[in-house]
Scaffold this active site. Structure first.
Site, PDB file in Angstrom:
ATOM      1  N   ALA A  25      -3.771 -45.739  36.884  1.00  7.32           N
ATOM      2  CA  ALA A  25      -2.649 -46.505  37.447  1.00  7.32           C
ATOM      3  C   ALA A  25      -1.647 -46.737  36.306  1.00  7.32           C
ATOM      4  CB  ALA A  25      -3.158 -47.807  38.063  1.00  7.32           C
ATOM      5  N   SER A  49      -9.523 -41.677  42.818  1.00 11.32           N
ATOM      6  CA  SER A  49      -8.879 -40.789  43.787  1.00 11.32           C
ATOM      7  C   SER A  49      -8.066 -39.771  42.987  1.00 11.32           C
ATOM      8  CB  SER A  49      -7.971 -41.592  44.720  1.00 11.32           C
ATOM      9  OG  SER A  49      -7.119 -42.409  43.959  1.00 11.32           O
ATOM     10  N   ASN A 116      -8.210 -56.371  31.747  1.00 10.17           N
ATOM     11  CA  ASN A 116      -8.181 -57.813  31.464  1.00 10.17           C
ATOM     12  C   ASN A 116      -9.454 -58.465  31.985  1.00 10.17           C
ATOM     13  OD1 ASN A 116      -5.936 -58.482  30.017  1.00 10.17           O
ATOM     14  ND2 ASN A 116      -4.618 -58.736  31.820  1.00 10.17           N
ATOM     15  N   SER A 142      -2.685 -55.684  24.969  1.00 13.77           N
ATOM     16  CA  SER A 142      -1.510 -56.443  25.394  1.00 13.77           C
ATOM     17  C   SER A 142      -0.241 -55.627  25.232  1.00 13.77           C
ATOM     18  CB  SER A 142      -1.375 -57.719  24.568  1.00 13.77           C
ATOM     19  OG  SER A 142      -0.176 -58.365  24.932  1.00 13.77           O
ATOM     20  N   LYS A 196      -7.855 -61.983  23.589  1.00 11.97           N
ATOM     21  CA  LYS A 196      -6.774 -61.540  24.486  1.00 11.97           C
ATOM     22  C   LYS A 196      -6.471 -62.636  25.520  1.00 11.97           C
ATOM     23  CE  LYS A 196      -3.967 -58.727  26.798  1.00 11.97           C
ATOM     24  NZ  LYS A 196      -3.844 -59.150  28.158  1.00 11.97           N
ATOM     25  N   HIS A 199      -4.466 -65.218  23.823  1.00  8.48           N
ATOM     26  CA  HIS A 199      -3.107 -64.652  23.679  1.00  8.48           C
ATOM     27  C   HIS A 199      -2.309 -64.897  24.959  1.00  8.48           C
ATOM     28  CE1 HIS A 199      -0.350 -61.428  24.820  1.00  8.48           C
ATOM     29  NE2 HIS A 199      -0.011 -61.332  23.533  1.00  8.48           N
ATOM     30  N   ASN A 200      -2.915 -64.584  26.094  1.00  3.61           N
ATOM     31  CA  ASN A 200      -2.201 -64.767  27.366  1.00  3.61           C
ATOM     32  C   ASN A 200      -1.924 -66.233  27.637  1.00  3.61           C
ATOM     33  OD1 ASN A 200      -2.737 -62.034  27.523  1.00  3.61           O
ATOM     34  ND2 ASN A 200      -3.097 -62.070  29.705  1.00  3.61           N
ATOM     35  N   GLU A 203       0.970 -67.178  25.690  1.00  6.54           N
ATOM     36  CA  GLU A 203       2.131 -66.559  26.359  1.00  6.54           C
ATOM     37  C   GLU A 203       2.631 -67.462  27.500  1.00  6.54           C
ATOM     38  OE1 GLU A 203       1.339 -62.415  27.499  1.00  6.54           O
ATOM     39  OE2 GLU A 203       2.126 -62.926  29.472  1.00  6.54           O
ATOM     40  N   LYS A 274      -1.775 -64.108  37.176  1.00  7.49           N
ATOM     41  CA  LYS A 274      -2.908 -63.225  37.472  1.00  7.49           C
ATOM     42  C   LYS A 274      -4.219 -63.823  36.991  1.00  7.49           C
ATOM     43  CE  LYS A 274      -1.039 -58.706  38.301  1.00  7.49           C
ATOM     44  NZ  LYS A 274      -0.984 -57.318  37.873  1.00  7.49           N
ATOM     45  N   HIS A 465     -22.647 -96.716  28.294  1.00  5.53           N
ATOM     46  CA  HIS A 465     -22.577 -95.432  27.578  1.00  5.53           C
ATOM     47  C   HIS A 465     -22.617 -95.607  26.059  1.00  5.53           C
ATOM     48  CE1 HIS A 465     -22.193 -93.081  31.149  1.00  5.53           C
ATOM     49  NE2 HIS A 465     -21.134 -93.760  31.566  1.00  5.53           N
TER      50      HIS A 465
HETATM   51  N1  LIG Z   1      -0.270 -54.084  34.483  1.00  8.82           N
HETATM   52  C1  LIG Z   1      -0.161 -54.672  33.305  1.00  8.82           C
HETATM   53  O1  LIG Z   1       0.932 -54.973  32.787  1.00  8.82           O
HETATM   54  C2  LIG Z   1      -1.391 -54.970  32.528  1.00  8.82           C
HETATM   55  C3  LIG Z   1      -1.277 -55.473  31.240  1.00  8.82           C
HETATM   56  C4  LIG Z   1      -2.413 -55.676  30.481  1.00  8.82           C
HETATM   57  C5  LIG Z   1      -3.644 -55.391  31.032  1.00  8.82           C
HETATM   58  N2  LIG Z   1      -3.752 -54.929  32.303  1.00  8.82           N
HETATM   59  C6  LIG Z   1      -5.085 -54.638  32.817  1.00  8.82           C
HETATM   60  O2  LIG Z   1      -5.289 -53.235  32.767  1.00  8.82           O
HETATM   61  C7  LIG Z   1      -6.141 -52.839  33.849  1.00  8.82           C
HETATM   62  C8  LIG Z   1      -5.438 -51.753  34.648  1.00  8.82           C
HETATM   63  O3  LIG Z   1      -4.228 -52.305  35.176  1.00  8.82           O
HETATM   64  P1  LIG Z   1      -3.272 -51.439  36.142  1.00  8.82           P
HETATM   65  O4  LIG Z   1      -2.181 -52.373  36.546  1.00  8.82           O
HETATM   66  O5  LIG Z   1      -2.941 -50.167  35.473  1.00  8.82           O
HETATM   67  O6  LIG Z   1      -4.217 -51.044  37.364  1.00  8.82           O
HETATM   68  P2  LIG Z   1      -4.800 -51.952  38.558  1.00  8.82           P
HETATM   69  O7  LIG Z   1      -3.796 -52.004  39.637  1.00  8.82           O
HETATM   70  O8  LIG Z   1      -5.342 -53.214  38.021  1.00  8.82           O
HETATM   71  O9  LIG Z   1      -6.038 -51.060  39.056  1.00  8.82           O
HETATM   72  C9  LIG Z   1      -5.857 -49.829  39.721  1.00  8.82           C
HETATM   73  C10 LIG Z   1      -6.780 -48.780  39.152  1.00  8.82           C
HETATM   74  O10 LIG Z   1      -8.157 -49.198  39.282  1.00  8.82           O
HETATM   75  C11 LIG Z   1      -8.883 -48.157  39.929  1.00  8.82           C
HETATM   76  N3  LIG Z   1     -10.032 -48.707  40.634  1.00  8.82           N
HETATM   77  C12 LIG Z   1     -10.069 -49.830  41.376  1.00  8.82           C
HETATM   78  N4  LIG Z   1     -11.317 -50.015  41.867  1.00  8.82           N
HETATM   79  C13 LIG Z   1     -12.065 -48.993  41.418  1.00  8.82           C
HETATM   80  C14 LIG Z   1     -13.431 -48.617  41.583  1.00  8.82           C
HETATM   81  N5  LIG Z   1     -14.269 -49.356  42.296  1.00  8.82           N
HETATM   82  N6  LIG Z   1     -13.868 -47.498  40.960  1.00  8.82           N
HETATM   83  C15 LIG Z   1     -13.023 -46.742  40.236  1.00  8.82           C
HETATM   84  N7  LIG Z   1     -11.733 -47.037  40.032  1.00  8.82           N
HETATM   85  C16 LIG Z   1     -11.259 -48.151  40.635  1.00  8.82           C
HETATM   86  C17 LIG Z   1      -7.874 -47.520  40.841  1.00  8.82           C
HETATM   87  O11 LIG Z   1      -8.301 -46.273  41.290  1.00  8.82           O
HETATM   88  P3  LIG Z   1      -7.660 -45.630  42.629  1.00  8.82           P
HETATM   89  O12 LIG Z   1      -6.374 -44.993  42.212  1.00  8.82           O
HETATM   90  O13 LIG Z   1      -8.678 -44.649  43.071  1.00  8.82           O
HETATM   91  O14 LIG Z   1      -7.462 -46.755  43.610  1.00  8.82           O
HETATM   92  C18 LIG Z   1      -6.666 -47.469  39.911  1.00  8.82           C
HETATM   93  O15 LIG Z   1      -6.769 -46.417  38.979  1.00  8.82           O
HETATM   94  C19 LIG Z   1      -6.434 -54.115  34.636  1.00  8.82           C
HETATM   95  O16 LIG Z   1      -7.639 -54.654  34.207  1.00  8.82           O
HETATM   96  C20 LIG Z   1      -5.301 -55.027  34.267  1.00  8.82           C
HETATM   97  O17 LIG Z   1      -5.649 -56.392  34.381  1.00  8.82           O
HETATM   98  C21 LIG Z   1      -2.658 -54.690  33.047  1.00  8.82           C
END
Ligand SMILES: NC(=O)c1ccc[n+]([C@@H]2O[C@H](COP(=O)([O-])OP(=O)(O)OC[C@H]3O[C@@H](n4cnc5c(N)ncnc54)[C@H](OP(=O)(O)O)[C@@H]3O)[C@@H](O)[C@H]2O)c1
Length: 493
Positions: A25, A49, A116, A142, A196, A199-200, A203, A274, A465
């Site tokens: 993603a 997928s 995260n 981050s 981390k 950190h958040n 933030e 989040k 107490h």
């Molecule tokens: N977005 C940000 O700015 C940000 C910043 C720092 C950290 N993070 C952390 O980084 C991580 C990824 O974030 P994101 O925003 O890129 O993605 P996301 O929306 O949190 O997750 C989507 C991804 O997870 C996969 N997934 C979900 N359930 C699954 C399962 N049971 N088995 C295998 N794959 C599965 C999905 O696969 P499918 O495509 O098959 O559905 C997709 O690749 C998260 O933990 C998030 O908290 C995000």
């Protein structure tokens, strides 16, 4: 499902990747591209997928990715010891991927969770995976989407053994601040995700403080968002220089294309989250650390997101007069100083939580190194972090960051302005929970004597107490419902 083209590529590219990414993603695809762009890396990619894998292959042929359609194929594509970074939905998604990788990986291989995750989940996962002989590393990453692509700040935990393999890879993709990669081995098991999380939390506090500063200036001086953007841009050239101040100016300057109004006036005033701020506060409560600035920031978002309550309360009375500012420039400077002082408190509280977490979980966390790796790539990156690194270098046992000479001087210089701003906000009925709670914390910390003595008396009255005395050792109880003489208690409750 995989195409014929992918199957062919797999046969000819077996076991050539030195690093793999699972989860393509926003974060995973950008991190994979970052890895692929660094000298010496060949990156295997897998997503549950296949569509996301195909899209990434199609859009970035230059990256030379080695795609896999199954976990088995992914494992076969990786050189040993296999190293894979998971970037999937935190929680069940992470557990599902770990379970699948454990099936196809071997002892000595490394699974990195870059999502995260809650640090206690990371501790649990590390323990379970370690029993298979596979290394598990929870790494806080981050910097959002842009950081993942161009260089994030990375906070890995996990074993020393995994750091040997992982360290050079993570250093190659991390942000660089003053020549140093923004990554360090934070500590074992959940230490990286713990840091981390803090950190958040910081933030959250930083963003809320900036929002309060904006609100006070706007209501106090009547300046437009664009004019306030100029003020923030100016502040960004001084001691407040930071990414958050910089983007605040950008957001305030933005005009809504549809209405022509400042975008900030068109955005619904209900802030989302989040969950990492909530985790920081919950964890700090458990550790007994007052992270009041972070807590107020979390509460402010919660309050903003209660439209029914806000509508019901809108007619409640406030002060007769709004904010009256005689000298706009002087007021703006006061707000700047209040922001700086409150920011020092937020960081001081955050580092208190890190110290307490390290003690509780047995992590050897170097506070100065944490401040150093937050200087680049992450959302709270700021000039100011150098001062924190220096403070811990000068005194590794520093008990409260705000007492370090540089910060104590800064607060001494700014505290009168801070007080004026909090008073003005309260008198004008403008909510400034982060400014005012930070000031209350500061005054509580420096107080000779606190009314906690009375609280102890109350606790002893209704619950026996017990209390301690200022003039001699021991634990005491007053016979409140008897003749009110004091007795020495044998057992403290
Ligand atoms: N977005 C940000 O700015 C940000 C910043 C720092 C950290 N993070 C952390 O980084 C991580 C990824 O974030 P994101 O925003 O890129 O993605 P996301 O929306 O949190 O997750 C989507 C991804 O997870 C996969 N997934 C979900 N359930 C699954 C399962 N049971 N088995 C295998 N794959 C599965 C999905 O696969 P499918 O495509 O098959 O559905 C997709 O690749 C998260 O933990 C998030 O908290 C995000």
């Amino acid at each position: 499902m995989p195409s014929e083209r992918r199957k062919v590529s797999h046969v000819s590219q077996e076991a050539q990747a030195n690093i793999g990414v699972v989860g393509l993603a926003v974060m995973g695809s950008n991190l994979a591209r970052n890895l692929a762009s660094r000298e010496g890396n060949t990156v295997a990619i897998f997503n549950r997928s296949y569509e996301k894998t195909q899209t990434l292959l199609d859009e970035h042929p230059e990256a030379g990715f080695l795609p896999a359609a199954s976990y088995r194929e992914f494992a076969d594509t990786l050189q040993k010891p296999r190293t894979a970074i998971i970037m999937v939905q935190a929680g069940k998604g992470t557990d599902a991927v770990i379970d699948a990788l454990v099936e196809v990986f071997e002892p000595g291989d490394i699974i990195v969770d870059g999502g995260n995750a809650l640090f206690t989940d990371t501790i649990r996962r590390e323990k379970a995976v370690r029993e298979t002989g596979i290394n598990f590393v929870g790494a806080g990453i981050s910097g959002g989407e842009e950081g993942a692509l161009n260089g994030p700040s990375i906070m890995p935990g996990g074993s020393d053994e995994s750091w040997v393999t992982l360290g050079p890879i993570l250093k190659s993709i991390a942000a660089v601040a003053e020549g140093e990669p923004c990554v360090t081995h934070v500590g074992h098991d959940g230490a990286g995700h713990f840091v981390k999380m803090i950190h958040n939390g910081i933030e959250y506090a930083d963003m809320q403080l900036i929002a309060e500063a904006y609100d006070l200036i706007r209501r106090g001086t009547g300046k437009s968002p664009a004019e306030i953007a100029d003020i923030f841009a100016e502040w960004n050239r001084g001691e407040l220089e930071s990414y958050l101040i910089e983007i605040t100016a950008e957001v305030l300057r933005q005009v809504d294309a549809e209405t022509g109004a400042p975008l900030v006036d068109v955005i619904l005033d209900q802030a989302g989250s989040k969950g990492t701020g909530v985790w920081t506060v919950q964890t700090s409560l458990d550790l007994g650390i007052p992270v009041s600035g972070i807590a107020e920031a979390v509460f402010a978002r919660s309050l903003s997101s209660k439209p029914a309550q806000r509508a019901a309360a809108r007619s409640l009375p406030g002060p007769d007069e709004g904010l009256v500012v005689a000298d706009a420039d002087a007021f703006i400077e006061d707000v700047r100083q209040a922001l700086y002082a409150s920011k020092i408190i937020a960081y001081s509280q955050g580092f208190d939580a890190i110290v307490a977490g390290a003690e509780q979980y047995g992590w050897d966390i170097k506070k100065g190194d944490i401040a150093a790796i937050w200087r680049g790539g992450c959302i709270i990156r700021a000039q100011f972090l150098n001062r924190i690194t220096e403070a811990y270098a000068a005194d590794p046992g520093l008990v409260a960051l705000v007492t370090a000479p540089y910060f104590a001087d800064a607060v001494a210089r700014t505290q009168q302005a801070w007080r004026r701003v909090v008073v003005a906000a309260a008198q004008a009925g403008i909510p400034s929970p982060a400014f005012s709670s930070s000031l209350a914390y500061y005054d509580g910390l420096r107080a000779d004597r606190l009314p906690a003595a009375l609280v102890q008396g109350q606790r002893d009255f209704f619950g026996a107490h017990t209390y301690k005395r200022v003039d001699r050792d021991g634990t005491f109880h007053t016979l409140w419902s008897g003749d009110r003489t004091e007795i020495q208690a044998v057992d403290a409750h």
